[in-house]
Design an enzyme around this catalytic site. Structure first.
Site, PDB file in Angstrom:
ATOM      1  N   THR A 165       0.849  -1.199   0.000  1.00  0.00           N
ATOM      2  CA  THR A 165       0.000   0.000   0.000  1.00  0.00           C
ATOM      3  C   THR A 165       0.882   1.245   0.000  1.00  0.00           C
ATOM      4  O   THR A 165       1.789   1.371   0.818  1.00  0.00           O
ATOM      5  CB  THR A 165      -0.906   0.047   1.250  1.00  0.00           C
ATOM      6  OG1 THR A 165      -0.101   0.013   2.429  1.00  0.00           O
ATOM      7  CG2 THR A 165      -1.916  -1.079   1.250  1.00  0.00           C
ATOM      8  N   ASN A 189       1.563   4.801   0.959  1.00  0.00           N
ATOM      9  CA  ASN A 189       1.056   5.634   2.065  1.00  0.00           C
ATOM     10  C   ASN A 189       1.229   7.121   1.766  1.00  0.00           C
ATOM     11  O   ASN A 189       2.286   7.537   1.289  1.00  0.00           O
ATOM     12  CB  ASN A 189       1.796   5.306   3.355  1.00  0.00           C
ATOM     13  CG  ASN A 189       1.502   3.907   3.869  1.00  0.00           C
ATOM     14  OD1 ASN A 189       1.421   2.961   3.088  1.00  0.00           O
ATOM     15  ND2 ASN A 189       1.344   3.782   5.160  1.00  0.00           N
ATOM     16  N   GLU A 218      -3.877   4.695   2.947  1.00  0.00           N
ATOM     17  CA  GLU A 218      -2.971   3.868   2.138  1.00  0.00           C
ATOM     18  C   GLU A 218      -3.705   3.239   0.956  1.00  0.00           C
ATOM     19  O   GLU A 218      -4.803   2.740   1.102  1.00  0.00           O
ATOM     20  CB  GLU A 218      -2.280   2.799   2.968  1.00  0.00           C
ATOM     21  CG  GLU A 218      -2.895   2.454   4.276  1.00  0.00           C
ATOM     22  CD  GLU A 218      -2.189   1.323   4.997  1.00  0.00           C
ATOM     23  OE1 GLU A 218      -1.697   0.387   4.347  1.00  0.00           O
ATOM     24  OE2 GLU A 218      -2.149   1.372   6.226  1.00  0.00           O
ATOM     25  N   ILE A 255      -2.664  -0.155  -5.339  1.00  0.00           N
ATOM     26  CA  ILE A 255      -2.955   0.036  -6.758  1.00  0.00           C
ATOM     27  C   ILE A 255      -3.058  -1.338  -7.402  1.00  0.00           C
ATOM     28  O   ILE A 255      -2.185  -2.191  -7.201  1.00  0.00           O
ATOM     29  CB  ILE A 255      -1.856   0.887  -7.430  1.00  0.00           C
ATOM     30  CG1 ILE A 255      -1.709   2.227  -6.692  1.00  0.00           C
ATOM     31  CG2 ILE A 255      -2.179   1.117  -8.903  1.00  0.00           C
ATOM     32  CD1 ILE A 255      -0.469   3.008  -7.065  1.00  0.00           C
ATOM     33  N   HIS A 300      -2.317  -3.171  -9.844  1.00  0.00           N
ATOM     34  CA  HIS A 300      -1.396  -3.318 -10.979  1.00  0.00           C
ATOM     35  C   HIS A 300      -0.097  -3.900 -10.440  1.00  0.00           C
ATOM     36  O   HIS A 300       0.266  -3.609  -9.304  1.00  0.00           O
ATOM     37  CB  HIS A 300      -1.133  -1.945 -11.618  1.00  0.00           C
ATOM     38  CG  HIS A 300      -0.171  -1.993 -12.761  1.00  0.00           C
ATOM     39  ND1 HIS A 300      -0.526  -2.491 -14.002  1.00  0.00           N
ATOM     40  CD2 HIS A 300       1.127  -1.613 -12.860  1.00  0.00           C
ATOM     41  CE1 HIS A 300       0.527  -2.415 -14.807  1.00  0.00           C
ATOM     42  NE2 HIS A 300       1.539  -1.891 -14.131  1.00  0.00           N
ATOM     43  N   TYR A 308       8.671   4.997  -3.891  1.00  0.00           N
ATOM     44  CA  TYR A 308       8.629   5.975  -2.795  1.00  0.00           C
ATOM     45  C   TYR A 308       9.021   7.340  -3.337  1.00  0.00           C
ATOM     46  O   TYR A 308       9.925   7.452  -4.171  1.00  0.00           O
ATOM     47  CB  TYR A 308       9.589   5.567  -1.683  1.00  0.00           C
ATOM     48  CG  TYR A 308       9.097   4.376  -0.888  1.00  0.00           C
ATOM     49  CD1 TYR A 308       8.028   4.495  -0.013  1.00  0.00           C
ATOM     50  CD2 TYR A 308       9.709   3.128  -1.025  1.00  0.00           C
ATOM     51  CE1 TYR A 308       7.566   3.406   0.706  1.00  0.00           C
ATOM     52  CE2 TYR A 308       9.259   2.034  -0.305  1.00  0.00           C
ATOM     53  CZ  TYR A 308       8.186   2.179   0.557  1.00  0.00           C
ATOM     54  OH  TYR A 308       7.730   1.104   1.262  1.00  0.00           O
ATOM     55  N   ARG A 337     -16.642  -0.563   2.915  1.00  0.00           N
ATOM     56  CA  ARG A 337     -16.989  -1.054   4.258  1.00  0.00           C
ATOM     57  C   ARG A 337     -16.214  -0.286   5.320  1.00  0.00           C
ATOM     58  O   ARG A 337     -15.199   0.331   5.021  1.00  0.00           O
ATOM     59  CB  ARG A 337     -16.676  -2.555   4.389  1.00  0.00           C
ATOM     60  CG  ARG A 337     -15.196  -2.859   4.229  1.00  0.00           C
ATOM     61  CD  ARG A 337     -14.873  -4.322   4.505  1.00  0.00           C
ATOM     62  NE  ARG A 337     -13.476  -4.601   4.235  1.00  0.00           N
ATOM     63  CZ  ARG A 337     -12.495  -4.448   5.109  1.00  0.00           C
ATOM     64  NH1 ARG A 337     -12.750  -4.023   6.330  1.00  0.00           N
ATOM     65  NH2 ARG A 337     -11.247  -4.706   4.769  1.00  0.00           N
ATOM     66  N   PHE A 356      -9.606  -7.979  12.928  1.00  0.00           N
ATOM     67  CA  PHE A 356      -9.688  -9.400  12.590  1.00  0.00           C
ATOM     68  C   PHE A 356      -8.959 -10.261  13.624  1.00  0.00           C
ATOM     69  O   PHE A 356      -8.124  -9.760  14.384  1.00  0.00           O
ATOM     70  CB  PHE A 356      -9.085  -9.640  11.199  1.00  0.00           C
ATOM     71  CG  PHE A 356      -9.849  -8.939  10.112  1.00  0.00           C
ATOM     72  CD1 PHE A 356     -10.984  -9.510   9.557  1.00  0.00           C
ATOM     73  CD2 PHE A 356      -9.446  -7.686   9.665  1.00  0.00           C
ATOM     74  CE1 PHE A 356     -11.703  -8.853   8.572  1.00  0.00           C
ATOM     75  CE2 PHE A 356     -10.164  -7.019   8.685  1.00  0.00           C
ATOM     76  CZ  PHE A 356     -11.287  -7.597   8.135  1.00  0.00           C
TER      77      PHE A 356
END
Ligand code: ADP
Ligand code: RBF
Ligand code: MG
Length: 178
Positions: A29, A31, A81, A84, A86, A93, A106, A111
């Site tokens: 992800t 950020n 975050e 993408i 792909h 970065y 959602r 979890f």
């Protein structure tokens, strides 16, 4: 599905996080820095969103985004975050990430295991993949927000008029422009 504050456009550089996305989850992800997160309008609730994203004004891809405190990891800092959808060869970065958030999937959940978190994110990706094919979203994928130079837009009145005529570009918010 329909959520206050959407569509929401954001621009900013990609910074380092905890490095957990790629390592533990195999779902990297990108950020945003704290300034972009703090700039979010109040009506944008924490949770999982989907939309489109580009890196350094290159190709536009589908994306899923998590906004919040990542209850599974009990983070003390709110993060924003973007995964993408792909396969990139390398990290990026410092690059400029542009996103348009179009759908709310959602709220954030806590979890019992990393495997449960991964399964839920995989389901988010599948849901986003289907949802974003809807033709009502194609106008965002091809929007000039992803291609035009903001500095040029600000400098040139003609440019601003051009983008306004095409619509949508004047919705840009949460921006950190270089
Ligand atoms: P961090 O905690 O530093 O954000 P991650 O493990 O989440 O680390 O990895 C994110 C980084 O991986 C991004 O900043 C980007 O440079 C790179 N990356 C590679 N592929 C993707 C992708 N598909 N989506 C988002 N980031 C990606
Ligand atoms: N973290 C949570 O603690 N709860 C969640 O419900 C949750 N949902 C996510 C959904 C998506 C689409 C993504 C990309 C991430 C989500 N995360 C969630 C964040 C995840 O914990 C985070 O990406 C890693 O901690 C790496 O920073
Ligand atoms: Mg990350």
């Amino acid at each position: 599905m329909f959520q206050a504050g959407l569509p929401h456009f954001a621009v900013g550089p990609i910074v380092k996080g905890f490095g957990r996305g790629s390592r533990e989850l195999r779902i990297p992800t990108a950020n945003y820095p704290d300034e972009v997160v703090q700039n979010l309008p109040k009506e944008i609730a924490t949770g999982v969103y989907c939309g489109f994203a580009s890196v350094n004004k290159e190709e536009v891809h589908k994306m899923v985004m998590s906004i919040g405190w990542n209850p599974f990891y009990e983070n003390s800092q709110k993060t924003m975050e973007t995964h993408i959808m792909h396969n990139f060869q390398d990290d990026f970065y410092g690059a400029e990430l542009r996103v348009v958030m179009l759908g709310y999937l959602r709220p954030e959940k806590k979890f019992n295991s990393v495997d449960d978190l991964i399964a839920e994110i995989r389901a988010d990706i599948d849901a986003a993949d289907a949802l974003l094919n809807d033709s009502k979203f194609s106008v965002y994928r091809t929007n000039c927000f992803f291609t035009e130079d903001d500095n040029d837009q600000q400098k040139s009145t003609e440019g601003v008029q051009k983008t306004r005529r095409r619509g949508l570009c004047n919705h840009v918010e949460s921006c950190i422009l270089s």
